[in-house]
Design a protein around this motif. Structure first.
Motif, short mmCIF file in Angstrom:
data_model
loop_
_atom_site.label_atom_id
_atom_site.label_comp_id
_atom_site.label_asym_id
_atom_site.label_seq_id
_atom_site.Cartn_x
_atom_site.Cartn_y
_atom_site.Cartn_z
N MET A 204 0.83 -1.21 0.00
CA MET A 204 0.00 0.00 0.00
C MET A 204 0.86 1.26 0.00
O MET A 204 0.49 2.29 -0.56
CB MET A 204 -0.93 0.01 1.22
CG MET A 204 -2.01 -1.07 1.22
SD MET A 204 -3.09 -0.99 -0.24
CE MET A 204 -2.32 -2.26 -1.30
N GLN A 207 2.56 1.17 -3.73
CA GLN A 207 1.57 1.30 -4.80
C GLN A 207 2.19 1.04 -6.19
O GLN A 207 2.14 1.90 -7.08
CB GLN A 207 0.95 2.70 -4.77
CG GLN A 207 0.02 2.94 -3.60
CD GLN A 207 -1.27 2.11 -3.68
OE1 GLN A 207 -1.80 1.87 -4.75
NE2 GLN A 207 -1.75 1.65 -2.54
N CYS A 253 -7.03 2.65 0.24
CA CYS A 253 -5.88 3.10 -0.55
C CYS A 253 -6.22 3.13 -2.04
O CYS A 253 -5.85 4.07 -2.76
CB CYS A 253 -4.67 2.20 -0.29
SG CYS A 253 -3.97 2.39 1.37
N GLN A 254 -6.92 2.10 -2.48
CA GLN A 254 -7.30 2.05 -3.89
C GLN A 254 -8.24 3.19 -4.26
O GLN A 254 -8.20 3.71 -5.38
CB GLN A 254 -7.94 0.70 -4.21
CG GLN A 254 -6.95 -0.47 -4.16
CD GLN A 254 -7.62 -1.82 -4.29
OE1 GLN A 254 -8.83 -1.95 -4.08
NE2 GLN A 254 -6.85 -2.84 -4.62
N ASN A 256 -8.30 6.02 -2.61
CA ASN A 256 -7.69 7.27 -2.13
C ASN A 256 -8.59 7.96 -1.10
O ASN A 256 -8.74 9.19 -1.09
CB ASN A 256 -7.40 8.22 -3.30
CG ASN A 256 -6.32 9.22 -2.97
OD1 ASN A 256 -5.39 8.91 -2.21
ND2 ASN A 256 -6.42 10.42 -3.50
#
Length: 295
Positions: A204, A207, A253-254, A256
């Motif tokens: 994470m 990325q 995280c994906q 945001n």
């Protein structure tokens, strides 16, 4: 004349007694440190390396009390050398043992390196230790864990990810299994859990773009995909709580989603190690202020 156990213990205790606090009298720590050092030299000359190592450890504690980091590091390093030589002598004589002198040496080097903040040098020592410990998997994994920590502290997150991946595979391969169970038990299971969580957090943080994502890392992330069927069954070595929170971290995280990640950080905090909490903090900081980090 060679020192006997009794001679050593009597002199060691005599010096140690000087460190005891007495009414209206402060112990002379500097004098005790010097005397431990002198005793260590005498024992080394008599080839009583293990006892000399213990005296150097006592000397290091004195130097720590005196806030002399360099003196403490020197004493710890000398103790490490003595314990390491004792281990070599033991193995040369083919005496049975549990490599306790080797472990003592590694611990001494570890503390000395922390005092001197020599992470690059530490990494080399721990990597070499892991290579020497291939026949003792759990000790090898411990040394590799130190390697990964050094890489994290020097911001080599790619390297740390690679080491944690290696550790997880080694623990899975060498770990003790109960009948009918594919997941190792005991200390090996602890290593697998630590590596799994740390790897997810590092992924994470880094990325990596899909075209640079290694297959073993892609497989890890697939297990946390919300669309995967019964994902937790593939990560049954994690508690359901930790798995679901990690899965939520991946999704945040994906997407945001900074606010969700802040909430997840609070919930995960008591469930993670200090190092993993540091990684999660870095993930959060990266989301706030991207630095272009990537594999």
């Amino acid at each position: 004349m060679m020192a006997t156990d009794g001679d050593f213990l009597l002199r060691y205790r005599a010096v140690s007694n000087k460190l005891k606090k007495r009414f209206l009298r402060k112990p002379n720590v500097a004098e005790a440190s010097e005397q431990f050092g002198q005793l260590a030299k005498e024992l080394k000359q008599q080839d009583c390396l293990q006892y000399a190592g213990f005296c150097n450890l006592a000397m290091a504690r004195c130097e720590q009390t005196l806030f002399n980091a360099s003196g403490e590091a020197m004493a710890l390093t000398e103790a490490a050398r003595l314990f390491l030589q004792e281990e070599k002598d033991t193995q040369h004589l083919k005496c049975p043992g549990f490599e306790e002198h080797l472990q003592a040496a590694i611990n001494c080097y570890s503390f000395a390196i922390k005092d001197m903040n020599k992470l690059g040098e530490a990494l080399v020592y721990f990597q070499r230790a892991a290579e020497l410990q291939t026949q003792v998997p759990i000790e090898c994994l411990l040394s590799l864990g130190y390697v990964a920590s050094c890489k994290i502290m020097t911001r080599d997150y790619d390297g740390a990810l690679a080491v944690f991946t290696e550790m997880q595979l080694l623990a899975q391969e060498k770990g003790l299994h109960t009948p009918g169970n594919t997941v190792p038990v005991g200390a090996f299971l602890d290593v697998i859990v630590k590596c799994e969580v740390s790897r997810v957090l590092l992924l994470m943080l880094l990325q990596p773009p899909p075209q640079k994502l290694f297959p073993e890392h892609a497989q890890t992330l697939e297990k946390y995909d919300w669309e995967a069927f019964d994902s937790h069954s593939h990560v049954n070595y994690l508690t359901e709580e930790v798995f679901l929170l990690l899965q939520s971290v991946v999704m945040a995280c994906q997407e945001n989603d900074l606010e969700s990640l802040k909430i997840l950080q609070v919930e995960l905090w008591p469930l993670l190690t200090a190092e993993q909490n540091h990684l999660l903090h870095l993930v959060l900081q990266e989301m706030i202020s991207p630095s272009g980090q990537g594999i």
